[in-house]
Design a protein around this motif. Structure first.
Motif, PDB file in Angstrom:
ATOM      1  N   ASP A 190     -20.924 -17.309  15.896  1.00 26.03           N
ATOM      2  CA  ASP A 190     -21.515 -15.971  15.957  1.00 26.03           C
ATOM      3  C   ASP A 190     -21.138 -15.231  17.236  1.00 26.03           C
ATOM      4  O   ASP A 190     -21.578 -14.098  17.457  1.00 26.03           O
ATOM      5  CB  ASP A 190     -23.038 -16.084  15.851  1.00 26.03           C
ATOM      6  N   GLY A 191     -20.349 -15.884  18.085  1.00 28.38           N
ATOM      7  CA  GLY A 191     -19.853 -15.229  19.288  1.00 28.38           C
ATOM      8  C   GLY A 191     -20.843 -15.120  20.427  1.00 28.38           C
ATOM      9  O   GLY A 191     -20.632 -14.351  21.368  1.00 28.38           O
ATOM     10  N   LYS A 192     -21.940 -15.874  20.357  1.00 29.08           N
ATOM     11  CA  LYS A 192     -22.957 -15.779  21.402  1.00 29.08           C
ATOM     12  C   LYS A 192     -22.625 -16.640  22.623  1.00 29.08           C
ATOM     13  O   LYS A 192     -23.144 -16.408  23.716  1.00 29.08           O
ATOM     14  CB  LYS A 192     -24.335 -16.178  20.848  1.00 29.08           C
ATOM     15  N   VAL A 193     -21.798 -17.645  22.441  1.00 27.44           N
ATOM     16  CA  VAL A 193     -21.290 -18.468  23.533  1.00 27.44           C
ATOM     17  C   VAL A 193     -19.822 -18.755  23.229  1.00 27.44           C
ATOM     18  O   VAL A 193     -19.328 -18.455  22.137  1.00 27.44           O
ATOM     19  CB  VAL A 193     -22.057 -19.811  23.669  1.00 27.44           C
ATOM     20  N   ASN A 194     -19.125 -19.339  24.206  1.00 30.42           N
ATOM     21  CA  ASN A 194     -17.774 -19.802  23.923  1.00 30.42           C
ATOM     22  C   ASN A 194     -17.704 -21.315  24.070  1.00 30.42           C
ATOM     23  O   ASN A 194     -18.666 -21.951  24.522  1.00 30.42           O
ATOM     24  CB  ASN A 194     -16.740 -19.099  24.809  1.00 30.42           C
ATOM     25  N   ALA A 195     -16.574 -21.889  23.689  1.00 29.77           N
ATOM     26  CA  ALA A 195     -16.451 -23.347  23.666  1.00 29.77           C
ATOM     27  C   ALA A 195     -16.632 -23.954  25.052  1.00 29.77           C
ATOM     28  O   ALA A 195     -17.198 -25.044  25.201  1.00 29.77           O
ATOM     29  CB  ALA A 195     -15.098 -23.745  23.088  1.00 29.77           C
ATOM     30  N   LEU A 196     -16.165 -23.263  26.087  1.00 26.92           N
ATOM     31  CA  LEU A 196     -16.309 -23.783  27.443  1.00 26.92           C
ATOM     32  C   LEU A 196     -17.773 -23.881  27.861  1.00 26.92           C
ATOM     33  O   LEU A 196     -18.158 -24.767  28.620  1.00 26.92           O
ATOM     34  CB  LEU A 196     -15.543 -22.897  28.429  1.00 26.92           C
ATOM     35  N   ASP A 197     -18.590 -22.967  27.347  1.00 26.79           N
ATOM     36  CA  ASP A 197     -20.025 -23.029  27.659  1.00 26.79           C
ATOM     37  C   ASP A 197     -20.626 -24.326  27.135  1.00 26.79           C
ATOM     38  O   ASP A 197     -21.416 -24.987  27.820  1.00 26.79           O
ATOM     39  CB  ASP A 197     -20.765 -21.842  27.026  1.00 26.79           C
ATOM     40  N   ILE A 198     -20.268 -24.690  25.917  1.00 26.88           N
ATOM     41  CA  ILE A 198     -20.812 -25.915  25.321  1.00 26.88           C
ATOM     42  C   ILE A 198     -20.253 -27.149  26.010  1.00 26.88           C
ATOM     43  O   ILE A 198     -20.943 -28.167  26.152  1.00 26.88           O
ATOM     44  CB  ILE A 198     -20.513 -25.947  23.809  1.00 26.88           C
ATOM     45  N   ASP A 199     -19.018 -27.046  26.477  1.00 22.97           N
ATOM     46  CA  ASP A 199     -18.397 -28.180  27.161  1.00 22.97           C
ATOM     47  C   ASP A 199     -19.054 -28.495  28.501  1.00 22.97           C
ATOM     48  O   ASP A 199     -18.752 -29.525  29.113  1.00 22.97           O
ATOM     49  CB  ASP A 199     -16.904 -27.908  27.375  1.00 22.97           C
ATOM     50  N   MET A 200     -19.933 -27.620  28.968  1.00 24.28           N
ATOM     51  CA  MET A 200     -20.672 -27.918  30.199  1.00 24.28           C
ATOM     52  C   MET A 200     -21.601 -29.113  30.008  1.00 24.28           C
ATOM     53  O   MET A 200     -22.044 -29.731  30.975  1.00 24.28           O
ATOM     54  CB  MET A 200     -21.495 -26.703  30.638  1.00 24.28           C
TER      55      MET A 200
END
Length: 242
Positions: A213-223
């Motif tokens: 949905d574009g609310k975060v990006n993959a790098l955010d989750i990789d934190m």
């Protein structure tokens, strides 16, 4: 003898009729009631300032530390209790102090591990409507009136977080840290989620709902680093520091 109510109000212990029906945080944030807040709120700034000064003064020489979060409701016979104790003990062996909220459950387990290792076991308590108390394994304990002051201490004096299974309070600390990392307010701040069965659904939701949905990006989750291995959880911090 009749058991009396008691609570901790910052550094002050209150019992019986001295126990107030609301907390300092609640009175600060509640906008209802008479307009005398116009006159009292500026003076609250001095109390808030004093809490920051006390916290900074007590923790300034703490050295490398990791904050461990998790449910106060975790019982000693829960595998996560023992896992928290071992993680804290191993972090202590690597030269880290361990910081918790100072209460029961996972917090007690982590403080126990650090205490048994001979390291620095820190508890940052908070004034609550129902007294939680500082667990017996805390060697350096500070009681706060205000959540936002306490939360600053968790972030400022830790090199990262280990997040065990927990409830709303645990989620609050987790997502505040993620927001601070995402916005660049803190850097080089590992966040380990321990317990894939517990946290797996959250990670799936982040990847399958928020990300598309574009609310975060993959790098955010990789934190977030998720694991079930105690040694891997500890190594994540050692590797980041080396």
């Amino acid at each position: 003898m009749t058991e009396r109510r008691e609570t901790q109000k910052g550094p002050i212990r209150l019992r019986g009729d001295q126990v107030q029906s609301s907390t300092t945080d609640q009175r600060l944030l509640d906008s209802r009631g008479p307009s005398d807040w116009v006159h009292t709120d500026p003076w609250r700034v001095l109390r808030i300032q004093s809490e920051f000064v006390e916290g900074f003064g007590a923790l300034a020489e703490l050295g490398p530390a990791v904050s461990i979060f998790g449910s106060a409701r975790t019982k000693p016979d829960d595998p996560m209790y023992e896992a928290a104790r071992q993680i804290a003990m191993k972090l202590c062996g690597e030269g880290y102090a361990v910081i918790t909220g100072g209460g029961p459950g996972v917090m007690e387990a982590a403080n126990q591990g650090a205490h048994e290792c001979g390291g620095v076991s820190v508890g940052l308590g908070i004034e609550l409507p129902h007294e939680q108390g500082m667990n017996e394994y805390v060697d350096l304990g500070i009681n706060f009136r205000y959540f936002f002051v306490r939360k600053t201490m968790f972030v400022k004096y830790a090199q990262g977080y280990v997040v065990m299974p927990g409830g709303f309070g645990t989620m609050d600390e987790l997502f505040e840290a993620l927001t601070l990392v995402q916005t660049g307010k803190i850097t080089s701040f590992p966040i380990v989620l321990f317990g894939s069965e517990y946290w797996g659904g959250l990670i799936d939701w982040l990847r399958n709902t928020m990300l598309p949905d574009g609310k975060v990006n993959a790098l955010d989750i990789d934190m977030l680093h998720i694991t079930d291995d105690i040694d891997e959880a500890v190594a994540w911090f050692v590797a980041k520091d080396n």
